[in-house]
Design an enzyme around this catalytic site. Sequence first.
Site, PDB file in Angstrom:
ATOM      1  N   GLY A  19      31.666  33.639  51.347  1.00  0.00           N
ATOM      2  CA  GLY A  19      31.022  35.032  51.025  1.00  0.00           C
ATOM      3  C   GLY A  19      31.941  36.278  52.049  1.00  0.00           C
ATOM      4  O   GLY A  19      30.565  36.810  52.130  1.00  0.00           O
ATOM      5  N   ALA A  20      32.189  35.908  51.950  1.00  0.00           N
ATOM      6  CA  ALA A  20      33.304  37.241  52.889  1.00  0.00           C
ATOM      7  C   ALA A  20      34.326  37.782  52.054  1.00  0.00           C
ATOM      8  O   ALA A  20      35.122  39.132  52.509  1.00  0.00           O
ATOM      9  CB  ALA A  20      33.865  36.353  53.892  1.00  0.00           C
ATOM     10  N   GLY A  21      34.572  37.583  50.279  1.00  0.00           N
ATOM     11  CA  GLY A  21      35.380  38.553  50.004  1.00  0.00           C
ATOM     12  C   GLY A  21      37.371  38.220  49.826  1.00  0.00           C
ATOM     13  O   GLY A  21      37.524  38.721  49.480  1.00  0.00           O
ATOM     14  N   LEU A  22      36.888  37.028  50.676  1.00  0.00           N
ATOM     15  CA  LEU A  22      38.513  36.361  50.679  1.00  0.00           C
ATOM     16  C   LEU A  22      38.802  35.367  49.110  1.00  0.00           C
ATOM     17  O   LEU A  22      40.002  34.820  49.594  1.00  0.00           O
ATOM     18  CB  LEU A  22      38.735  35.866  52.169  1.00  0.00           C
ATOM     19  CG  LEU A  22      39.082  36.951  52.742  1.00  0.00           C
ATOM     20  CD1 LEU A  22      38.756  36.716  53.967  1.00  0.00           C
ATOM     21  CD2 LEU A  22      39.991  37.834  52.854  1.00  0.00           C
ATOM     22  N   GLY A  23      37.630  35.036  48.348  1.00  0.00           N
ATOM     23  CA  GLY A  23      38.201  33.963  47.369  1.00  0.00           C
ATOM     24  C   GLY A  23      37.871  32.786  47.984  1.00  0.00           C
ATOM     25  O   GLY A  23      37.922  32.047  46.418  1.00  0.00           O
ATOM     26  N   SER A  26      35.737  30.168  46.927  1.00  0.00           N
ATOM     27  CA  SER A  26      35.151  29.600  46.034  1.00  0.00           C
ATOM     28  C   SER A  26      35.915  29.588  44.981  1.00  0.00           C
ATOM     29  O   SER A  26      36.633  28.522  44.327  1.00  0.00           O
ATOM     30  CB  SER A  26      34.370  30.354  45.266  1.00  0.00           C
ATOM     31  OG  SER A  26      34.083  31.331  44.041  1.00  0.00           O
ATOM     32  N   ALA A  34      39.086  29.897  45.691  1.00  0.00           N
ATOM     33  CA  ALA A  34      39.845  28.911  46.366  1.00  0.00           C
ATOM     34  C   ALA A  34      39.697  27.275  46.307  1.00  0.00           C
ATOM     35  O   ALA A  34      40.962  26.082  45.565  1.00  0.00           O
ATOM     36  CB  ALA A  34      40.400  29.263  47.918  1.00  0.00           C
ATOM     37  N   ASP A  66      40.653  36.436  40.888  1.00  0.00           N
ATOM     38  CA  ASP A  66      40.359  35.703  42.241  1.00  0.00           C
ATOM     39  C   ASP A  66      41.109  34.320  41.723  1.00  0.00           C
ATOM     40  O   ASP A  66      41.556  33.913  43.067  1.00  0.00           O
ATOM     41  CB  ASP A  66      39.174  35.063  42.704  1.00  0.00           C
ATOM     42  CG  ASP A  66      38.823  36.259  43.337  1.00  0.00           C
ATOM     43  OD1 ASP A  66      38.740  37.636  43.602  1.00  0.00           O
ATOM     44  OD2 ASP A  66      37.120  37.118  44.073  1.00  0.00           O
TER      45      ASP A  66
HETATM   46  O1  PMV Z   1      33.840  39.180  47.159  1.00  0.00           O
HETATM   47  P1  PMV Z   1      35.055  38.014  45.696  1.00  0.00           P
HETATM   48  O2  PMV Z   1      36.042  36.931  47.059  1.00  0.00           O
HETATM   49  O3  PMV Z   1      34.660  36.633  44.565  1.00  0.00           O
HETATM   50  O4  PMV Z   1      36.054  39.155  45.213  1.00  0.00           O
HETATM   51  C1  PMV Z   1      35.126  39.496  44.163  1.00  0.00           C
HETATM   52  C2  PMV Z   1      36.244  40.442  43.405  1.00  0.00           C
HETATM   53  C3  PMV Z   1      35.213  41.425  42.399  1.00  0.00           C
HETATM   54  O5  PMV Z   1      35.631  42.607  41.862  1.00  0.00           O
HETATM   55  C4  PMV Z   1      33.897  41.833  43.080  1.00  0.00           C
HETATM   56  C5  PMV Z   1      34.573  40.414  40.760  1.00  0.00           C
HETATM   57  C6  PMV Z   1      35.488  39.690  40.058  1.00  0.00           C
HETATM   58  O6  PMV Z   1      34.948  38.765  39.416  1.00  0.00           O
HETATM   59  O7  PMV Z   1      36.952  40.601  40.190  1.00  0.00           O
END
Ligand code: PMV
Length: 305
Positions: A95-99, A101, A103, A144
């Site tokens: 849940g931090a924006g680093l992908g 799930s 990975a 991702d």
């Molecule tokens: O927050 P993350 O690491 O799941 O990145 C999502 C990237 C988005 O553009 C917000 C969603 C997507 O599917 O591209």
Amino acid sequence: MTNAAIGFGGGKIILVGEHAVVHGAPAIAVGIGRGVSSIAHPADRDSLQIEPWGKTWRPNAESEDPLERAFERILSRYADRPPLRFVVRVALPPGAGLGCSAAIGVSLIDALDKALGVLRSRAELGSLALEWERFFHGDPSGIDNLAAALGGLICFQRSSPPRSISPKSSFYLVVAHSGQRSSTKEMVARVSRQLEQRPDWARSVLDEVNTLALRAETAIRSGDLSALGNVLDRNHAILRSLNLSTPRLEGLCQAARSAGALGAKITGAGGGGCMVALATGAEQASRIASALEAEAFIEEVGRAA
Ligand code: PMV
């Protein structure tokens, strides 16, 4: 199979274009060294143990837990196989924006392929992992899972194969965690609602992100880090206008810029999660990281192998 097999999926940092990429704009991401490793062991029955979370999952297409449904879907892609026990080590914050799930999905498929002697390219592996991602993110763009499989710098646009980008010179990214967790699925839905309500504005946002992604690619290829920093700042302003920033993320971006970052932005879904800031060199990156008062790490991009 008699021996254990190891798979890996990397985390990623989106430099430009998150969210807009879901709606068809291009985005640029860089795969990072830290990620997820999965070990597949011969076993009596299928199971998935994710170590830092201290829990074990079973494949189950009817489960309320998306992890069990996703696990079942991926296993169902392999006919006539022996039962496997997966032990997964996650070195990314969820849940931090680093992908995180993506990975996990990529590392599991990689371990399965290796355990069962299936040969496929990393790009094919990344594409298959989109099936896994769909259980968690609703309508993921696919960036991702491809970044997790391919690593390096990629430009990605829906329905096209990813393009790899070679930077003219290396640069440094400082990634800091806001300490707040967010749900990519909810943030994507939040953005989609806003874009649907204001179609003219949506078009202008997507057009601008399109231009920013092109400018970022040119800047990376030509080594113009100050232009890349401007793209990051402008992309952050767009993400803020989509209600994806938080006071903590704003504070981190400001602190990074004051400490000398060439640009700073939310990375990933926003609403919490991480900020990324651009630095020209290792020393500057470490000064920025120290100024942030947050859990932070530094990633060098484009170092010659
Ligand atoms: O927050 P993350 O690491 O799941 O990145 C999502 C990237 C988005 O553009 C917000 C969603 C997507 O599917 O591209």
